[in-house]
Design an enzyme around this catalytic site. Sequence first.
Site, short mmCIF file in Angstrom:
data_model
loop_
_atom_site.label_atom_id
_atom_site.label_comp_id
_atom_site.label_asym_id
_atom_site.label_seq_id
_atom_site.Cartn_x
_atom_site.Cartn_y
_atom_site.Cartn_z
CG HIS A 64 -1.84 -1.22 1.25
ND1 HIS A 64 -3.12 -1.23 0.77
CD2 HIS A 64 -1.60 -2.48 1.71
CE1 HIS A 64 -3.64 -2.44 0.92
NE2 HIS A 64 -2.74 -3.21 1.48
CE1 TYR A 331 -0.63 -4.34 7.43
CE2 TYR A 331 -1.92 -2.82 8.72
CZ TYR A 331 -1.80 -3.65 7.64
OH TYR A 331 -2.84 -3.81 6.77
#
EC number: 1.11.1.-
Length: 364
Positions: A64, A331
Site C-alpha cells: 500500500h 505492519y
Amino acid sequence: MATKSSGPPGVALRWAGVVAAPAALALGFLWAGGGFSPHRVTQDRLMSEMHASGSYGHGFRRRHAKGVCVGGWFDASGTAAHLSDAAVFRERHVPVVGRFALAVGQPDVADNPATVRSMALRFMPPDAPEWRTGMNDPPVLALRDARDASDQFLTQRIDPSTGKPDPASMNGFLTNHPWLQKAADEIAHRFVSSGFADDTYHSLDSFLLVASDGAKTPVRWAMVPAQSVAPADERTGDPNYLFRNLVAEIHEHPLQWHLMMTLAGAHDAVDDPSQIWADDDRQIDAGTLTLATVESEDGGPCTGISFDPLALPPGIVPSADPILQVRSAAYMRSFFLRSGETRGPSAVSPVMTATPGQVEGKRS
C-alpha cells in the site's frame, strides 16, 4: 452521549485500553518473529520476501505504498452500543485521520482500476482509547495463515532477466493452495467501482465485539459509500487519475460511508479470512464516517501512523484468525524499517491535493 465514569473504575478502564493494544502488538511481534516456534514465518522473512516481490521501501510502506491522507469524523448511530463498550459506537463527532491507498509495493505505480484499494482509519475519541483499522475493497482475503502469505510472496518474486514475476510460478500458487481458489475467484470477479469515493472497504478479518456484560459477538465490518456507485471508467493517460478524482470530490463536498457491522451466522467461518460469509447474515449500521479534508503524505497527518489492525480499544478484541497476527507483525516491522529511511516525494504531491485557492496563493 453516554456519561463517562471519572472515578477509579473509569481510569482503570482507560489504562487497560492503553496497555491492551501494545500488549497485543507485542504478542504479534513475538509470534511472527518466531518466539513461539522456530518454524514460524518471521517478520524479517516476510519483509525479505516482500522486497524480492518488488516492494520499493526507501521510507515508504512495504505494501500500500501509494496513498493519500484524509481527515474527518465519525458519528455513531448508537445501534452497536449494546454489542460493544467501545466509545466510538456511542459518541458523536469522533475525530478521524485516514488514508486511501493502492495495494502495491511501488509508490509511483500508475493507477489501475483493477488494483486493490484500501481505506485505513484512526478513530480518536477525546477521552477514550483510539481504534485503528485497515480495510480493502475485496470482501475476502486469498490467504489463510502466515504460510500462505509467505508462499504467495515467493511466487511473486521478480525475475531479474524480465523485471517481472514468473507467470508460471504465480499460476501455480492456487494449484498448490486449492483451499484459496474460491476466495481468489471472488476477488478476481468482484465489482470494481469508478474510484475511491464510491468503493466499499472490508475488514477482511473477523473481530469480537465485547458488551458490558462480557458477551462476545463475532463480526466483520465494511465501510459502505453513501455516494452513488458507478462502475469503473476507462483508464485515462493520467497515472494518478484515481487519486486526482478523489481529491477533486473531497474539495467539492465531504464524502460519507456507513460503518456496517455483519454479525456472524451459525455456519460462518469466524477465524478464516478466505471464507465468504452468508448473504443473509444480520447487519447493523453503526454510524457514519465523513471525510472532509485531503492532504499529500508529504507532511500529511497519516504519514507517521501504522494502521495496525490489532490497535483495538476496550470493547473490541481479535478473533483467532491467524492472519491478524501476520498483518500486525508485518505492519510493525514495516513501520520500524521506514522510520529509519530517507523518504522521497510522493506521487500524490502537495500541489495535487491543494485547493485551487491554495495553488493560486502560492503562485501570487
